[in-house]
Design a protein around this motif. Structure first.
Motif, short mmCIF file in Angstrom:
data_model
loop_
_atom_site.label_atom_id
_atom_site.label_comp_id
_atom_site.label_asym_id
_atom_site.label_seq_id
_atom_site.Cartn_x
_atom_site.Cartn_y
_atom_site.Cartn_z
N SER A 280 0.82 -1.20 0.00
CA SER A 280 0.00 0.00 0.00
C SER A 280 0.86 1.26 0.00
CB SER A 280 -0.96 0.00 1.19
OG SER A 280 -0.23 0.07 2.39
N SER A 281 1.95 1.25 0.76
CA SER A 281 2.81 2.42 0.76
C SER A 281 3.51 2.55 -0.59
CB SER A 281 3.83 2.34 1.89
OG SER A 281 4.65 1.20 1.72
N LYS A 282 3.86 1.41 -1.20
CA LYS A 282 4.49 1.43 -2.51
C LYS A 282 3.53 1.97 -3.57
CE LYS A 282 6.67 -1.70 -5.80
NZ LYS A 282 6.99 -3.10 -6.08
N ALA A 283 2.24 1.56 -3.47
CA ALA A 283 1.24 2.03 -4.43
C ALA A 283 1.02 3.54 -4.28
CB ALA A 283 -0.07 1.28 -4.23
N ARG A 284 1.07 4.03 -3.03
CA ARG A 284 0.87 5.47 -2.84
C ARG A 284 2.05 6.25 -3.41
NH1 ARG A 284 -0.03 4.63 2.82
NH2 ARG A 284 -1.97 3.52 2.88
N ARG A 285 3.27 5.73 -3.25
CA ARG A 285 4.44 6.43 -3.75
C ARG A 285 4.45 6.47 -5.27
NH1 ARG A 285 8.80 3.27 -2.20
NH2 ARG A 285 7.58 2.02 -0.75
N SER A 286 4.05 5.36 -5.88
CA SER A 286 4.14 5.30 -7.34
C SER A 286 2.88 5.83 -8.02
CB SER A 286 4.41 3.87 -7.78
OG SER A 286 3.33 3.04 -7.41
N GLY A 287 1.85 6.18 -7.27
CA GLY A 287 0.66 6.76 -7.86
C GLY A 287 -0.42 5.74 -8.17
N GLY A 288 -0.24 4.50 -7.83
CA GLY A 288 -1.28 3.50 -8.04
C GLY A 288 -1.09 2.75 -9.35
N PHE A 289 -1.70 1.61 -9.38
CA PHE A 289 -1.56 0.70 -10.52
C PHE A 289 -2.11 1.32 -11.80
CE2 PHE A 289 -3.34 -2.79 -13.06
CZ PHE A 289 -2.16 -3.44 -13.36
N MET A 290 -3.30 1.88 -11.74
CA MET A 290 -3.91 2.45 -12.94
C MET A 290 -3.13 3.65 -13.45
SD MET A 290 -6.27 0.47 -13.82
CE MET A 290 -7.01 1.42 -15.11
N ASP A 291 -2.59 4.43 -12.53
CA ASP A 291 -1.77 5.57 -12.95
C ASP A 291 -0.53 5.10 -13.69
OD1 ASP A 291 -3.55 7.39 -11.88
OD2 ASP A 291 -2.52 7.44 -9.94
N ARG A 292 0.10 4.04 -13.17
CA ARG A 292 1.28 3.49 -13.86
C ARG A 292 0.91 2.96 -15.24
NH1 ARG A 292 2.24 0.84 -8.86
NH2 ARG A 292 1.79 -1.14 -9.89
N LEU A 293 -0.23 2.30 -15.34
CA LEU A 293 -0.67 1.81 -16.66
C LEU A 293 -0.91 2.96 -17.62
CD1 LEU A 293 -3.11 -1.14 -15.93
CD2 LEU A 293 -0.84 -1.24 -16.89
N ASN A 294 -1.55 4.01 -17.13
CA ASN A 294 -1.81 5.17 -17.99
C ASN A 294 -0.51 5.83 -18.43
OD1 ASN A 294 -4.61 4.99 -18.05
ND2 ASN A 294 -4.83 6.17 -16.16
N GLU A 295 0.44 5.91 -17.51
CA GLU A 295 1.74 6.50 -17.88
C GLU A 295 2.44 5.66 -18.93
OE1 GLU A 295 4.00 6.95 -14.33
OE2 GLU A 295 2.54 8.31 -13.42
N ARG A 296 2.41 4.34 -18.79
CA ARG A 296 3.02 3.46 -19.79
C ARG A 296 2.33 3.60 -21.14
NH1 ARG A 296 3.25 -2.43 -17.37
NH2 ARG A 296 3.92 -2.86 -19.50
N TRP A 297 1.00 3.72 -21.12
CA TRP A 297 0.25 3.89 -22.37
C TRP A 297 0.65 5.20 -23.05
CZ3 TRP A 297 -2.50 1.24 -25.72
CH2 TRP A 297 -3.29 1.92 -26.63
N ASP A 298 0.73 6.26 -22.26
CA ASP A 298 1.12 7.55 -22.83
C ASP A 298 2.52 7.50 -23.42
OD1 ASP A 298 -1.32 8.64 -22.16
OD2 ASP A 298 -0.60 9.50 -20.26
N ARG A 299 3.46 6.83 -22.72
CA ARG A 299 4.81 6.71 -23.24
C ARG A 299 4.83 5.95 -24.57
NH1 ARG A 299 7.90 3.91 -18.90
NH2 ARG A 299 6.02 3.99 -17.69
N ARG A 300 4.05 4.90 -24.67
CA ARG A 300 3.98 4.13 -25.91
C ARG A 300 3.40 4.97 -27.04
NH1 ARG A 300 1.56 -1.50 -23.63
NH2 ARG A 300 3.47 -2.25 -22.64
N GLN A 301 2.36 5.72 -26.73
CA GLN A 301 1.74 6.56 -27.77
C GLN A 301 2.69 7.66 -28.22
OE1 GLN A 301 -1.16 5.85 -29.28
NE2 GLN A 301 -1.12 4.01 -28.00
N ASP A 302 3.44 8.25 -27.28
CA ASP A 302 4.41 9.30 -27.65
C ASP A 302 5.53 8.74 -28.50
OD1 ASP A 302 2.94 11.14 -26.24
OD2 ASP A 302 4.19 11.03 -24.43
N GLY A 303 5.92 7.51 -28.24
CA GLY A 303 6.99 6.89 -29.00
C GLY A 303 6.56 6.56 -30.43
N GLN A 304 5.27 6.29 -30.65
CA GLN A 304 4.78 5.94 -31.97
C GLN A 304 4.39 7.16 -32.78
OE1 GLN A 304 1.61 3.17 -31.44
NE2 GLN A 304 2.94 1.54 -30.72
N GLY A 305 4.07 8.23 -32.13
CA GLY A 305 3.52 9.38 -32.86
C GLY A 305 4.49 10.39 -33.19
#
Length: 127
Positions: free
Chosen positions: A102-127
């Motif tokens: 739980s403390s790790k999830a709070r530091r990293s912004g949560g699972f969904m936030d990490r997924l969204n960040e990864r998605w954005d990075r992938r989209q930026d790399g392709q576009g």
């Protein structure tokens, strides 16, 4: 094929987040844990349905429409009794989250936030 340890951890984290963030959806879909079948209702429903089949056959044999209709209604009611979940089944609470994750999830912004960040990075790399 069994899941790897990392996949199991990710699945457990997704489940915890779903329980925490959208409990109404979990309840509506029927994701209630620990619910056992109500054997009494199943047996009663089967008995009522069998009685309905008997009444339906008797109605056809005696050529009495009302007896056949009542038999069909009994069959239908028996099936409904057998398959309807009981209200007595208490939902168990969502699984407890370990303190370290739980403390790790709070530091990293949560699972969904990490997924969204990864998605954005992938989209930026392709576009």
């Amino acid at each position: 094929m069994p899941l790897s340890e990392q996949e199991q951890r990710l699945l457990e984290e997704m489940e915890r987040n779903l329980y925490r963030n959208d409990a109404d959806f979990v309840h509506a879909v029927g994701g209630v844990r620990g619910r056992r079948p109500n054997y009494r209702a199943i047996v009663l429903g089967v008995l009522v349905a069998v009685a309905g089949v008997g009444a339906l056959i008797a109605g056809v044999a005696l050529q009495l429409l009302i007896v056949g209709i009542l038999g069909f209604a009994l069959m239908f009611a028996g099936v409904l009794i057998a398959i309807t979940p009981s209200k007595r089944g208490a939902a168990t609470p969502a699984p407890a989250e370990p303190a370290s994750s739980s403390s790790k999830a709070r530091r990293s912004g949560g699972f969904m936030d990490r997924l969204n960040e990864r998605w954005d990075r992938r989209q930026d790399g392709q576009g």
